[in-house]
Design a protein around this motif. Structure first.
Motif, short mmCIF file in Angstrom:
data_model
loop_
_atom_site.label_atom_id
_atom_site.label_comp_id
_atom_site.label_asym_id
_atom_site.label_seq_id
_atom_site.Cartn_x
_atom_site.Cartn_y
_atom_site.Cartn_z
N PHE A 240 0.83 -1.20 0.00
CA PHE A 240 0.00 0.00 0.00
C PHE A 240 0.87 1.25 0.00
O PHE A 240 0.55 2.23 -0.68
CB PHE A 240 -0.92 0.00 1.22
CG PHE A 240 -2.09 -0.93 1.12
CD1 PHE A 240 -3.34 -0.47 0.73
CD2 PHE A 240 -1.96 -2.27 1.44
CE1 PHE A 240 -4.43 -1.33 0.65
CE2 PHE A 240 -3.04 -3.14 1.38
CZ PHE A 240 -4.27 -2.67 0.97
N VAL A 241 1.95 1.22 0.77
CA VAL A 241 2.87 2.36 0.79
C VAL A 241 3.43 2.58 -0.61
O VAL A 241 3.54 3.72 -1.08
CB VAL A 241 4.00 2.14 1.81
CG1 VAL A 241 5.04 3.26 1.71
CG2 VAL A 241 3.44 2.08 3.23
N PHE A 242 3.79 1.50 -1.29
CA PHE A 242 4.30 1.61 -2.65
C PHE A 242 3.29 2.30 -3.56
O PHE A 242 3.60 3.29 -4.24
CB PHE A 242 4.63 0.22 -3.19
CG PHE A 242 4.84 0.17 -4.68
CD1 PHE A 242 5.92 0.83 -5.27
CD2 PHE A 242 3.97 -0.52 -5.50
CE1 PHE A 242 6.11 0.80 -6.65
CE2 PHE A 242 4.14 -0.56 -6.88
CZ PHE A 242 5.22 0.10 -7.45
N PHE A 243 2.05 1.83 -3.59
CA PHE A 243 1.03 2.42 -4.45
C PHE A 243 0.75 3.88 -4.08
O PHE A 243 0.39 4.68 -4.94
CB PHE A 243 -0.26 1.62 -4.39
CG PHE A 243 -0.39 0.55 -5.44
CD1 PHE A 243 0.14 0.71 -6.70
CD2 PHE A 243 -1.08 -0.62 -5.17
CE1 PHE A 243 0.00 -0.26 -7.68
CE2 PHE A 243 -1.22 -1.60 -6.14
CZ PHE A 243 -0.68 -1.43 -7.40
N ALA A 244 0.90 4.22 -2.80
CA ALA A 244 0.62 5.59 -2.36
C ALA A 244 1.75 6.55 -2.67
O ALA A 244 1.55 7.77 -2.68
CB ALA A 244 0.34 5.59 -0.86
N SER A 245 2.93 6.02 -2.94
CA SER A 245 4.13 6.84 -3.05
C SER A 245 4.42 7.30 -4.48
O SER A 245 3.79 6.85 -5.44
CB SER A 245 5.33 6.05 -2.53
OG SER A 245 5.69 5.03 -3.45
N ASP A 246 5.45 8.15 -4.60
CA ASP A 246 5.89 8.59 -5.92
C ASP A 246 6.49 7.45 -6.74
O ASP A 246 6.58 7.55 -7.97
CB ASP A 246 6.93 9.70 -5.78
CG ASP A 246 6.33 11.00 -5.29
OD1 ASP A 246 5.09 11.16 -5.38
OD2 ASP A 246 7.08 11.87 -4.82
#
Length: 264
Positions: A240-246
């Motif tokens: 989820f952090v990956f998808f939320a990040s740049d």
């Protein structure tokens, strides 16, 4: 003399995964994957509004984030309630100075039954929470999402929505619908530089407790998982952090199965 090697294009640095200066709204975050995602977002630098139908559970997760040095608030949210969704979106935006960058549609419920015994109410409730809730919360959040390339909607689907599952026609239908919402909304919001993606996780949570607690069902489930085990919610949260990040700025309309290889 040999020709000079071309200068390599620099790839993403670890800072690409930072969520510093952003705000997020996570539904169904009182426990399980939602709680793990809220904590992971906070560790990455985001302010987080923890929402759940369980007021005390949401408040406890938010308090844990604050104790750990993060920024968080909590709110009671039944994702079927449009007024409550609008209030939560505004509260989450306030945490970010008026902007809401990330929406995670994670809230869910199950009501398993074989198709010939499934009551209409069982079907309608599960679809209303998973599919209707994704619509309601996303629509409420849309006015607060920025057009600067940091806007993210991350939906939660399931292998059940990709390949079906016995005894959960309601859940499978709802999760398949979430895929349709994800792909259509990704096309529609691309003009605003807002990305929309989905994850299909498999983890040891309260929603899988009935399977994990049944020796036969647990064995059948794990037999379909090449890695042969259940994930912990914290393992799922990193995606989820990956998808939320740049780092995921050029990814939209996609489904990532985080399920030990169950769906390939």
């Amino acid at each position: 003399m040999p020709a000079a090697s071309p200068t390599p294009t620099p790839g993403p640095s670890t800072s690409s995964f930072s969520l510093a200066g952003r705000s997020a709204l996570v539904t169904g975050a009182g426990n399980g994957i939602g709680a793990a995602v809220a904590h992971a977002f906070a560790r990455a630098g985001s302010a987080v509004l923890v929402t759940d139908v369980d007021k005390d559970a949401a408040a406890a997760v938010a308090a844990g984030i604050v104790t750990a040095g993060g920024r968080a608030g909590s709110a009671v949210l039944d994702v079927r309630d449009a007024d409550a969704a609008r209030a939560a979106a505004e509260q989450a935006a306030d945490l970010g100075g008026g902007t809401l960058n990330i929406v995670v549609n994670n809230a869910g419920a199950i009501a398993p039954a074989m198709f010939d015994k499934m009551e209409p109410g069982q079907f309608e409730r599960v679809v209303a929470i998973h599919l209707g809730g994704t619509f309601t919360v996303s629509q409420a959040a849309l006015p607060f999402l920025p057009d600067d390339g940091t806007g993210r909607i991350i939906n939660v689907t399931s292998a059940a929505g990709l390949v079906g599952t016995i005894g959960q026609v309601n859940y499978s239908a709802a999760k398949a619908g979430v895929l349709g919402v994800t792909k259509s909304l990704a096309r529609e919001l691309a003009r605003r530089r807002i990305t929309v993606n989905a994850l299909a996780p498999l983890a040891a949570t309260s929603m899988t407790a009935n399977i994990r607690g049944n020796e036969k069902l647990a064995a059948l489930t794990l037999a379909r998982v090449p890695l042969g085990r259940w994930a912990e919610p914290a393992e799922i949260a990193a995606s989820f952090v990956f998808f939320a990040s740049d780092a995921a700025s050029y990814i939209t309309g996609q489904v990532l199965a985080v399920d030990g290889g169950t769906v390939m």
